[in-house]
Design a protein around this motif. Structure first.
Motif, PDB file in Angstrom:
ATOM      1  N   UNK A  75      54.687  46.496  25.354  1.00  0.00           N
ATOM      2  CA  UNK A  75      53.931  46.169  26.562  1.00  0.00           C
ATOM      3  C   UNK A  75      53.199  47.412  27.047  1.00  0.00           C
ATOM      4  N   UNK A  76      51.901  47.271  27.207  1.00  0.00           N
ATOM      5  CA  UNK A  76      51.039  48.370  27.625  1.00  0.00           C
ATOM      6  C   UNK A  76      50.698  48.280  29.104  1.00  0.00           C
ATOM      7  N   UNK A  77      50.351  47.074  29.575  1.00  0.00           N
ATOM      8  CA  UNK A  77      49.959  46.925  30.980  1.00  0.00           C
ATOM      9  C   UNK A  77      50.141  45.497  31.463  1.00  0.00           C
ATOM     10  N   UNK A  78      50.132  45.362  32.783  1.00  0.00           N
ATOM     11  CA  UNK A  78      50.088  44.062  33.442  1.00  0.00           C
ATOM     12  C   UNK A  78      48.794  44.024  34.236  1.00  0.00           C
ATOM     13  N   UNK A  79      48.026  42.961  34.029  1.00  0.00           N
ATOM     14  CA  UNK A  79      46.737  42.828  34.706  1.00  0.00           C
ATOM     15  C   UNK A  79      46.831  41.774  35.802  1.00  0.00           C
ATOM     16  N   UNK A  80      46.223  42.077  36.942  1.00  0.00           N
ATOM     17  CA  UNK A  80      46.183  41.153  38.062  1.00  0.00           C
ATOM     18  C   UNK A  80      44.743  40.769  38.359  1.00  0.00           C
ATOM     19  N   UNK A  81      44.514  39.481  38.581  1.00  0.00           N
ATOM     20  CA  UNK A  81      43.193  38.994  38.969  1.00  0.00           C
ATOM     21  C   UNK A  81      42.965  39.311  40.438  1.00  0.00           C
ATOM     22  N   UNK A  82      41.779  39.792  40.749  1.00  0.00           N
ATOM     23  CA  UNK A  82      41.389  40.073  42.131  1.00  0.00           C
ATOM     24  C   UNK A  82      40.022  39.446  42.391  1.00  0.00           C
ATOM     25  N   UNK A  83      39.749  39.152  43.647  1.00  0.00           N
ATOM     26  CA  UNK A  83      38.474  38.535  44.004  1.00  0.00           C
ATOM     27  C   UNK A  83      37.357  39.565  44.086  1.00  0.00           C
ATOM     28  N   UNK A  84      37.649  40.729  44.687  1.00  0.00           N
ATOM     29  CA  UNK A  84      36.646  41.779  44.896  1.00  0.00           C
ATOM     30  C   UNK A  84      37.264  43.106  44.464  1.00  0.00           C
ATOM     31  N   UNK A  85      36.990  43.505  43.239  1.00  0.00           N
ATOM     32  CA  UNK A  85      37.659  44.673  42.656  1.00  0.00           C
ATOM     33  C   UNK A  85      37.328  45.964  43.404  1.00  0.00           C
ATOM     34  N   UNK A  86      36.086  46.110  43.845  1.00  0.00           N
ATOM     35  CA  UNK A  86      35.706  47.345  44.548  1.00  0.00           C
ATOM     36  C   UNK A  86      36.493  47.499  45.842  1.00  0.00           C
ATOM     37  N   UNK A  87      36.610  46.425  46.611  1.00  0.00           N
ATOM     38  CA  UNK A  87      37.361  46.536  47.870  1.00  0.00           C
ATOM     39  C   UNK A  87      38.857  46.682  47.609  1.00  0.00           C
ATOM     40  N   UNK A  88      39.343  46.081  46.520  1.00  0.00           N
ATOM     41  CA  UNK A  88      40.766  46.222  46.183  1.00  0.00           C
ATOM     42  C   UNK A  88      41.082  47.658  45.773  1.00  0.00           C
TER      43      UNK A  88
END
Length: 134
Positions: A75-88
């Protein structure tokens, strides 16, 4: 963060790993993609509502090659979906998290991506993903 978008697994040989995970999931991968900027080939599987991304290095100096050299496959990473990546990214920096990428960049699977440094997330590499709108 909306949901876990995928789990990334570093592999030495994507073809052998595709066979292994096809047998495990009982279905073939649905997509293979080269991401030259990261020096990787990816392969995606669906497992129920979840996605698994296999990552193979295409150069010895890519992040995946360095990861496998140091820690081996896994396992290398866990990815999370976000609506607005810049603000996150800004929100997380405000909370004290360290970013590997201060600005989003284009990744696999038609996504904008940015990684948090694992030193600020208890050793877990976290990826933020936002769909690129067509």
């Amino acid at each position: 963060m909306k949901k876990i978008e995928h789990i990334g697994i570093a592999v030495k040989d994507i073809e052998n790993s595709n066979h292994l995970f096809s047998a495990l999931f009982g279905k073939e991968h649905y997509k293979t993609e080269s991401v030259e900027s990261e020096g990787i080939i990816t392969s995606f599987f669906k497992c129920g509502p979840n996605k698994i991304e296999l990552l193979q290095a295409t150069s010895k100096d890519s992040p995946i090659a360095k990861f496998i050299e140091k820690k081996g496959e896994g396992i290398h990473h866990i990815a999370f979906a976000v609506k607005d990546i810049a603000s996150e990214i800004e929100r997380l920096k405000g909370e004290g998290f360290k970013m590997i990428h201060e600005k989003p960049k284009i990744g696999a699977d038609n996504k904008l991506i940015a990684f948090l440094h694992p030193k600020s997330t208890n050793g877990v590499l976290i990826e933020l993903c936002q769909d690129i709108e067509d």
